[in-house]
Design a protein around this motif. Structure first.
Motif, PDB file in Angstrom:
ATOM      1  N   GLY A   1      10.159   6.315   9.281  1.00 30.26           N
ATOM      2  CA  GLY A   1      11.072   6.969  10.219  1.00 30.26           C
ATOM      3  C   GLY A   1      11.155   6.299  11.577  1.00 30.26           C
ATOM      4  O   GLY A   1      11.415   6.960  12.588  1.00 30.26           O
ATOM      5  N   VAL A   2      10.914   4.982  11.614  1.00 27.43           N
ATOM      6  CA  VAL A   2      11.034   4.243  12.873  1.00 27.43           C
ATOM      7  C   VAL A   2      12.236   3.313  12.782  1.00 27.43           C
ATOM      8  O   VAL A   2      12.862   3.185  11.730  1.00 27.43           O
TER       9      VAL A   2
ATOM     10  N   LYS B   1      12.665  -7.642   3.773  1.00 28.11           N
ATOM     11  CA  LYS B   1      13.184  -6.431   3.132  1.00 28.11           C
ATOM     12  C   LYS B   1      12.084  -5.391   2.965  1.00 28.11           C
ATOM     13  O   LYS B   1      12.314  -4.190   3.123  1.00 28.11           O
ATOM     14  N   GLY B   2      10.860  -5.864   2.633  1.00 30.20           N
ATOM     15  CA  GLY B   2       9.747  -4.945   2.462  1.00 30.20           C
ATOM     16  C   GLY B   2       9.378  -4.246   3.756  1.00 30.20           C
ATOM     17  O   GLY B   2       9.111  -3.031   3.765  1.00 30.20           O
ATOM     18  N   VAL B   3       9.356  -4.980   4.855  1.00 32.12           N
ATOM     19  CA  VAL B   3       9.031  -4.374   6.151  1.00 32.12           C
ATOM     20  C   VAL B   3      10.131  -3.395   6.568  1.00 32.12           C
ATOM     21  O   VAL B   3       9.847  -2.311   7.094  1.00 32.12           O
ATOM     22  N   GLU B   4      11.369  -3.753   6.328  1.00 32.96           N
ATOM     23  CA  GLU B   4      12.465  -2.834   6.650  1.00 32.96           C
ATOM     24  C   GLU B   4      12.346  -1.550   5.823  1.00 32.96           C
ATOM     25  O   GLU B   4      12.593  -0.445   6.333  1.00 32.96           O
ATOM     26  N   TRP B   5      11.972  -1.676   4.549  1.00 35.70           N
ATOM     27  CA  TRP B   5      11.755  -0.500   3.703  1.00 35.70           C
ATOM     28  C   TRP B   5      10.638   0.363   4.265  1.00 35.70           C
ATOM     29  O   TRP B   5      10.763   1.595   4.340  1.00 35.70           O
ATOM     30  N   LEU B   6       9.537  -0.260   4.653  1.00 35.38           N
ATOM     31  CA  LEU B   6       8.412   0.479   5.221  1.00 35.38           C
ATOM     32  C   LEU B   6       8.837   1.227   6.476  1.00 35.38           C
ATOM     33  O   LEU B   6       8.467   2.399   6.678  1.00 35.38           O
TER      34      LEU B   6
ATOM     35  N   ARG C   1       0.825  -1.219   0.000  1.00 37.23           N
ATOM     36  CA  ARG C   1       0.000   0.000   0.000  1.00 37.23           C
ATOM     37  C   ARG C   1       0.852   1.258   0.000  1.00 37.23           C
ATOM     38  O   ARG C   1       0.478   2.270  -0.602  1.00 37.23           O
ATOM     39  N   LEU C   2       2.010   1.193   0.635  1.00 35.87           N
ATOM     40  CA  LEU C   2       2.887   2.370   0.664  1.00 35.87           C
ATOM     41  C   LEU C   2       3.738   2.497  -0.587  1.00 35.87           C
ATOM     42  O   LEU C   2       4.561   3.412  -0.679  1.00 35.87           O
ATOM     43  N   GLY C   3       3.585   1.579  -1.541  1.00 35.47           N
ATOM     44  CA  GLY C   3       4.251   1.741  -2.824  1.00 35.47           C
ATOM     45  C   GLY C   3       5.514   0.944  -3.027  1.00 35.47           C
ATOM     46  O   GLY C   3       6.309   1.255  -3.922  1.00 35.47           O
TER      47      GLY C   3
END
Length: 336
Positions: free
Chosen positions: A224-225, A214-219, A195-197
């Motif tokens: 900014g967390v 990797k996707g969760v780390e990108w999110l 959803r965030l692209g």
């Protein structure tokens, strides 16, 4: 027990010929230090390790990974050859003993979660097969340092003989540490990342593999967390603030078995839970029987199958879905 089946880590449908080990369980380790116990080491690395060992054993001319099961530092049990198969781990005992590798090496001390996973695995085996309580080390079969000094101590002092849970836990195949999915289920994490692209989009398959990590780390970086791959309360709050939404509702009653398992009449398939051989599943089978109007004896016999079949038709299931078995879809319709 948090079970990762061969299908989940990418192994073959079956490895090795039939055998009926009954004498007990043998502890193993890797040999050289492998680093999976390092703080912050992602559970995805455990999947890579198991696949690597499988390839190594294939290159040695074996049928595939030589162990029946492997216990990882995050508390998960990986299925190697599994139940009722010839081992390739301890010469002289490959047809009579089950092998469980502790996924450590060198002088690495197994984690508490890993020790419990080893115990759970032993319990899992003994609940399903007539296997003695004995525990041995690889060194008791041939001249070797295996399973390493720390694990030898755990055998000698009785730690590995401690109690365990032999029931596959819900979602056991998700590549997670134990607290990773308590805030948001894996499939909802994948949807959120998409959803965030994030590109390329993640497959929404409810399996937390290296790509999802990797996707969760990108999110997390986008929000900014702290970037640690763990979807905790801070990540959840930041995500909800970004989208202006609310958290997904959890299922009313999660399916109580690991992925790829189901409730059904007795059979030789270890993924099938009948209640005849796996007493821990009887309470769940009684719930099913209560829902479909069958006798609540905790055993999934022909009458229960017939009652579930009738329930499935009434619920609108068609074709092959009307099979009298209770897997995640049927369970979800019953208790969702």
């Amino acid at each position: 027990m948090k079970l990762v089946t061969r299908r989940m880590w990418g192994g073959p449908a079956s490895i090795g010929g039939y055998a009926n080990p009954t004498r007990g369980c043998v502890a193993h380790y890797n040999g050289g230090a492998i680093g999976l116990i390092k703080p912050g080491k992602p559970h995805a690395a455990c999947y890579d390790y198991v696949r690597r060992v499988h390839r190594q054993h294939l290159n040695q001319g074996w049928a595939g990974i030589g162990y029946a099961f492997l216990a990882c530092p995050h508390g998960y049990v990986f299925e190697g050859r599994g139940l009722s198969h010839q081992q390739a781990a301890q010469p002289g005992g490959n047809s009579t003993w089950y092998s469980i590798q502790m996924m450590v090496g060198g002088g690495e001390q197994p984690t508490d979660l890993q020790i419990q996973a080893w115990r759970d695995c032993r319990t899992y085996i003994r609940q399903r097969r007539a296997v003695a309580a004995a525990i041995r080390g690889h060194y008791q079969f041939v001249s070797t340092s295996c399973p390493g000094t720390p694990t030898k101590r755990l055998i000698a002092n009785g730690t590995l003989a401690g109690s365990g849970s032999g029931t596959p836990a819900p979602g056991g195949g998700s590549v997670t540490v134990p607290h990773m999915t308590t805030v948001r289920p894996v499939d909802e994490q994948q949807k959120a990342v998409n959803r965030l692209g994030y590109e390329p989009e993640l497959d929404v398959d409810d399996v937390f593999g290296p790509l999802t990590l990797k996707g969760v780390e990108w999110l997390q970086e986008e929000l900014g967390v702290t970037v640690d791959g763990l979807w905790g309360k801070v990540t959840e709050a930041a995500y909800l603030k970004r989208i202006g939404g609310s958290a997904p509702k959890p299922p009313a009653k999660p399916f109580p078995l690991a992925r790829g398992h189901w409730f059904g009449p007795p059979s030789s398939d270890d993924r099938n839970h009948s209640g005849y051989y796996w007493p821990a599943d009887r309470p769940h089978i009684k719930e099913i029987q209560g829902k479909v109007g069958a006798k609540k004896d905790g055993r999934y016999g022909p009458k229960t199958k017939a009652a579930v079949t009738a329930w499935q038709r009434k619920a609108g299931f068609t074709g092959r879905a009307v099979d009298g078995l209770t897997g995640p879809n049927t369970w979800g319709r019953m208790f969702g």
